[in-house]
Design a protein around this motif. Structure first.
Motif, PDB file in Angstrom:
ATOM      1  N   LYS A  12      18.831 -59.821  21.514  1.00 44.50           N
ATOM      2  CA  LYS A  12      19.008 -60.866  20.065  1.00 44.50           C
ATOM      3  C   LYS A  12      18.300 -61.990  20.655  1.00 44.50           C
ATOM      4  O   LYS A  12      18.345 -62.505  21.510  1.00 44.50           O
ATOM      5  CB  LYS A  12      20.278 -60.933  19.867  1.00 44.50           C
ATOM      6  CG  LYS A  12      20.647 -62.027  18.990  1.00 44.50           C
ATOM      7  CD  LYS A  12      20.029 -61.837  17.698  1.00 44.50           C
ATOM      8  CE  LYS A  12      20.300 -62.863  16.368  1.00 44.50           C
ATOM      9  NZ  LYS A  12      19.826 -62.585  14.926  1.00 44.50           N
ATOM     10  N   ASN A  53      28.662 -55.777  13.454  1.00 44.54           N
ATOM     11  CA  ASN A  53      27.936 -56.221  12.005  1.00 44.54           C
ATOM     12  C   ASN A  53      28.136 -57.494  11.535  1.00 44.54           C
ATOM     13  O   ASN A  53      27.886 -57.354  10.172  1.00 44.54           O
ATOM     14  CB  ASN A  53      28.140 -54.917  11.295  1.00 44.54           C
ATOM     15  CG  ASN A  53      27.072 -54.362  10.537  1.00 44.54           C
ATOM     16  OD1 ASN A  53      25.940 -54.620  10.896  1.00 44.54           O
ATOM     17  ND2 ASN A  53      27.470 -53.619   9.229  1.00 44.54           N
ATOM     18  N   ASN A  56      23.028 -59.912  13.230  1.00 43.69           N
ATOM     19  CA  ASN A  56      21.891 -59.152  13.086  1.00 43.69           C
ATOM     20  C   ASN A  56      21.249 -59.017  14.418  1.00 43.69           C
ATOM     21  O   ASN A  56      20.852 -59.903  15.300  1.00 43.69           O
ATOM     22  CB  ASN A  56      20.690 -59.385  12.124  1.00 43.69           C
ATOM     23  CG  ASN A  56      21.364 -59.569  10.696  1.00 43.69           C
ATOM     24  OD1 ASN A  56      22.295 -58.448  10.416  1.00 43.69           O
ATOM     25  ND2 ASN A  56      21.013 -60.321   9.809  1.00 43.69           N
TER      26      ASN A  56
END
Length: 299
Positions: A12, A53, A56
């Motif tokens: 991420k 979830n 992202n």
């Protein structure tokens, strides 16, 4: 053993500079209590957010229950608290939980069952606004358990609590785990992980430094505290021993860390043969704190 969550090469990146999670891979097996341990900013909450979830991912992958169902369906078998409890302050504990049941199509009978589990059944008719922070956290856990999830995810579950509240949450985690629910909790508190977790993933700046059992992390070869009249000679002789990994001077003693098994009598014999007579020798086992500091300081 059934795999509940698999994370593979997860990344991420926020903007151009913040690499919050770096190529992270680990598995959560059914029936264990896992701790994701790391200081603030280590990527714990981001990792949990991705798997739930709500954040992202940049790249990599994760799958629930061996990939046998889509994430949306899998999350129905997951209970999670990743933010502060969000209940209506003017409604009672029971009313708040019944509202959650309505939203998630869960039978109302579960409300009393879960309130009893978290020790709040006698406060079911009290408004949420009258609850202490610890009680609010326990009510949130009750809410997350209403659907009898296979895994309960907690992000810093004892943050801001007083010692009594911390103890109550830890005891509750043990009870929930003893009933067969897998637990994954993120924490920056070493004590918390050491006391309630069976397995640990250590993160620092988004990178994984260790993955395995808590006992495995603690069962390193430990270290010796040593002292002799000639400390310089003692240190120079120790550096030649094959079992010695590193030596640190602290408060007039040498802390000698090992890379393989070395018994005190064998070390004493080795030093005596090299004309060193010790006046202090103690073998210590690494605490989780010492292990954690070694990991994070060496990386």
């Amino acid at each position: 053993m059934e795999t509940i969550l698999t994370i593979q090469n997860l990344n991420k990146i926020y903007g151009r500079k913040v690499h919050a999670v770096k190529n992270l891979s680990f598995e959560i097996k059914k029936g264990n209590v896992y701790g994701i341990l790391g200081p603030n900013g280590s990527g714990k909450s981001t990792t949990l957010g991705i798997t739930l979830n709500v954040v992202n991912k940049t790249s990599g992958d994760y799958k629930w229950f061996d990939g046998s169902m889509k994430t949306h369906e899998a999350l129905k078998k997951v209970g999670a608290i990743i933010e502060r409890p969000n209940f209506y302050p003017y409604m009672t504990a029971e009313e708040n939980l019944k509202l959650v049941c309505k939203i998630k199509s869960i039978p109302f009978e579960k409300v009393a069952e879960k309130l009893e589990l978290v020790g709040l059944l006698d406060r079911k008719d009290d408004k949420f606004s009258t609850f202490s922070l610890g009680m609010k956290q326990r009510l949130a856990i009750a809410s997350a358990l209403l659907n009898d999830p296979e895994i309960l995810i907690l992000d810093e579950p004892t943050n801001g609590l007083d010692p009594q509240g911390i103890r109550q949450i830890r005891d509750l985690i043990r009870i929930i785990a003893s009933q067969g629910t897998t637990i994954l909790l993120a924490s920056h508190l070493l004590d918390e992980v050491e006391k309630v977790c069976s397995h640990v993933v250590v993160l620092r700046k988004g990178e994984m430094l260790y993955q395995g059992t808590v006992e495995g992390m603690l069962s390193s070869e430990g270290f010796f505290e040593l002292q002799a009249d000639d400390m310089d000679l003692l240190e120079s002789i120790l550096k030649n021993h094959p079992s010695v990994e590193k030596i640190i001077t602290e408060e007039g003693k040498l802390l000698v860390y090992l890379n393989s098994v070395l018994e005190p009598k064998d070390l004493n014999t080795y030093l005596f043969q090299n004309n060193i007579v010790l006046n202090h020798l103690v073998k210590r086992k690494n605490s989780l704190e010492e292990q954690f500091l070694q990991l994070t300081n060496n990386n």
